[in-house]
Design a protein around this motif. Structure first.
Motif, PDB file in Angstrom:
ATOM      1  N   GLU A  59       0.823  -1.219   0.000  1.00  0.00           N
ATOM      2  CA  GLU A  59       0.000   0.000   0.000  1.00  0.00           C
ATOM      3  C   GLU A  59       0.854   1.265   0.000  1.00  0.00           C
ATOM      4  O   GLU A  59       0.594   2.227   0.729  1.00  0.00           O
ATOM      5  CB  GLU A  59      -0.972  -0.013   1.189  1.00  0.00           C
ATOM      6  CG  GLU A  59      -1.934  -1.197   1.147  1.00  0.00           C
ATOM      7  CD  GLU A  59      -2.917  -1.226   2.310  1.00  0.00           C
ATOM      8  OE1 GLU A  59      -2.826  -0.363   3.197  1.00  0.00           O
ATOM      9  OE2 GLU A  59      -3.781  -2.107   2.318  1.00  0.00           O
ATOM     10  N   VAL A  60       1.896   1.284  -0.831  1.00  0.00           N
ATOM     11  CA  VAL A  60       2.741   2.460  -1.003  1.00  0.00           C
ATOM     12  C   VAL A  60       2.207   3.253  -2.184  1.00  0.00           C
ATOM     13  O   VAL A  60       2.245   2.780  -3.322  1.00  0.00           O
ATOM     14  CB  VAL A  60       4.212   2.066  -1.240  1.00  0.00           C
ATOM     15  CG1 VAL A  60       5.054   3.291  -1.540  1.00  0.00           C
ATOM     16  CG2 VAL A  60       4.747   1.337  -0.013  1.00  0.00           C
ATOM     17  N   ALA A  61       1.697   4.447  -1.922  1.00  0.00           N
ATOM     18  CA  ALA A  61       1.073   5.236  -2.980  1.00  0.00           C
ATOM     19  C   ALA A  61       2.072   6.077  -3.759  1.00  0.00           C
ATOM     20  O   ALA A  61       1.879   6.344  -4.945  1.00  0.00           O
ATOM     21  CB  ALA A  61      -0.006   6.139  -2.381  1.00  0.00           C
ATOM     22  N   GLU A  62       3.147   6.504  -3.115  1.00  0.00           N
ATOM     23  CA  GLU A  62       4.058   7.435  -3.771  1.00  0.00           C
ATOM     24  C   GLU A  62       4.943   6.760  -4.802  1.00  0.00           C
ATOM     25  O   GLU A  62       5.041   5.540  -4.874  1.00  0.00           O
ATOM     26  CB  GLU A  62       4.915   8.194  -2.756  1.00  0.00           C
ATOM     27  CG  GLU A  62       5.900   7.321  -1.982  1.00  0.00           C
ATOM     28  CD  GLU A  62       5.416   7.036  -0.587  1.00  0.00           C
ATOM     29  OE1 GLU A  62       6.213   7.174   0.357  1.00  0.00           O
ATOM     30  OE2 GLU A  62       4.237   6.666  -0.437  1.00  0.00           O
ATOM     31  N   ASP A  63       5.600   7.573  -5.587  1.00  0.00           N
ATOM     32  CA  ASP A  63       6.538   7.111  -6.600  1.00  0.00           C
ATOM     33  C   ASP A  63       7.649   6.293  -5.952  1.00  0.00           C
ATOM     34  O   ASP A  63       8.220   6.695  -4.930  1.00  0.00           O
ATOM     35  CB  ASP A  63       7.116   8.326  -7.333  1.00  0.00           C
ATOM     36  CG  ASP A  63       8.207   7.935  -8.300  1.00  0.00           C
ATOM     37  OD1 ASP A  63       9.383   8.180  -7.984  1.00  0.00           O
ATOM     38  OD2 ASP A  63       7.868   7.373  -9.362  1.00  0.00           O
ATOM     39  N   VAL A  64       7.966   5.142  -6.551  1.00  0.00           N
ATOM     40  CA  VAL A  64       8.964   4.251  -5.966  1.00  0.00           C
ATOM     41  C   VAL A  64      10.332   4.933  -5.898  1.00  0.00           C
ATOM     42  O   VAL A  64      11.040   4.834  -4.888  1.00  0.00           O
ATOM     43  CB  VAL A  64       9.049   2.943  -6.765  1.00  0.00           C
ATOM     44  CG1 VAL A  64      10.177   2.066  -6.229  1.00  0.00           C
ATOM     45  CG2 VAL A  64       7.738   2.185  -6.700  1.00  0.00           C
TER      46      VAL A  64
END
Length: 296
Positions: A59-64
């Motif tokens: 659930e990581v929404a930001e840019d990798v």
């Protein structure tokens, strides 16, 4: 009803085929659980480079790339990142990677961590998830998979299995723990943190807590059998071991097959039927509360 699969390779010539074989096993169990799925892969050096630490995040929404850069600053050394389906995997040549990730994102959901394991989890059909991960191309010496039909908690990435709560450790579970709330309370009192209300996480945290206290996997699973009420088949693995145990009445199905080249287990034999040399395997159903364990 859920589906468990696991494959421990003894023959290094099969390492390049781990993902292919694990994908076939997982997809054979898709009708036992179609709301979510997950795998733990040991030894894929594209996902978890040798000599590096890796952390799998949900659930990581930001840019990798942005997350990797932020963790690099916290860690003080370069961090690489990649997105595999809904899972973000970060790697670095530092054993402090997990602490740096939590310093940057203290509430992030950690699906797995260590030096050898990559844990991939998601909500959806197992076949679609395996394709999104590129699982068939994975390599390594060991893999564990799970297809879930939720009974004890919500259908979310954090509720999917495997539960990998210790370094290079994971647990998958078919069944239900009746007294998980009481054991969760006791573990929390001992300082153990939880990420979900899933009963399986309680089992995983219990085993990890036992291992932290110096017990081996077999002893930890025997202690689990004497502590937990319910019905279950469990597969527990780490970088060096692969273990299976069932409850006292062996309510949930399981089958184990063994050859000189591999050891495998699954909820049903059909998940093992395409493994190379299975026609020559020793095949049996595990006995109640007997811990079956293998090491590299």
């Amino acid at each position: 009803m859920c589906g468990i699969v696991g494959l421990h390779l003894r023959d290094a010539a099969l390492y390049p085929r781990l993902g292919e074989l694990l994908t076939g096993m997982l997809c054979e169990m898709e009708d036992r659980g179609q709301d979510s799925a997950g795998v733990a892969v040991y030894g894929d050096r594209e996902w978890s480079p040798e000599g590096h630490s890796s952390v799998s995040l949900l659930e990581v929404a930001e840019d990798v790339a942005g997350l990797a850069d932020a963790v690099s600053v916290s860690l003080g050394s370069p961090v690489a990142g990649q997105r595999l389906g809904d899972t973000t995997v970060l790697t670095a040549a530092s054993g402090d990677l997990l602490e740096a990730v939590r310093a940057v994102r203290p509430d992030v959901l950690v699906a797995g961590f260590g030096s050898d394991v990559t844990v991939l989890k998601g909500v959806g059909h197992p076949r679609a998830l395996a394709a999104s991960w590129g699982l068939a191309k994975a390599q390594g010496w060991q893999g564990v998979g799970h297809t879930r039909m939720a009974t004890e908690s919500a259908v979310t990435p954090s509720g999917a299995h495997p539960y990998a709560v210790g370094p290079d450790q994971c647990l998958v579970h078919n069944g239900s723990f009746a007294n998980h709330a009481t054991i969760r309370r006791d573990l929390r009192a001992a300082g153990v943190r939880f990420d979900s209300e899933n009963d399986t996480e309680v089992g995983a945290r219990f085993v990890a807590h036992q291992l932290e206290q110096g017990r081996d996997v077999e002893t930890a699973l025997k202690e689990l059998c004497s502590t937990f009420d319910g019905f279950y088949t469990l597969l527990v693995s780490n970088s060096d071991s692969f273990a299976v145990v069932r409850d006292a009445i062996a309510c949930k199905p399981a089958v184990i097959a063994e050859t000189d080249a591999w050891v495998a287990m699954a909820s049903e034999y059909r998940a093992l039927s395409d493994l190379p040399g299975v026609e020559h395997a020793r095949i049996w159903e595990p006995e109640p509360e007997v811990v079956y364990a293998w090491t590299r």
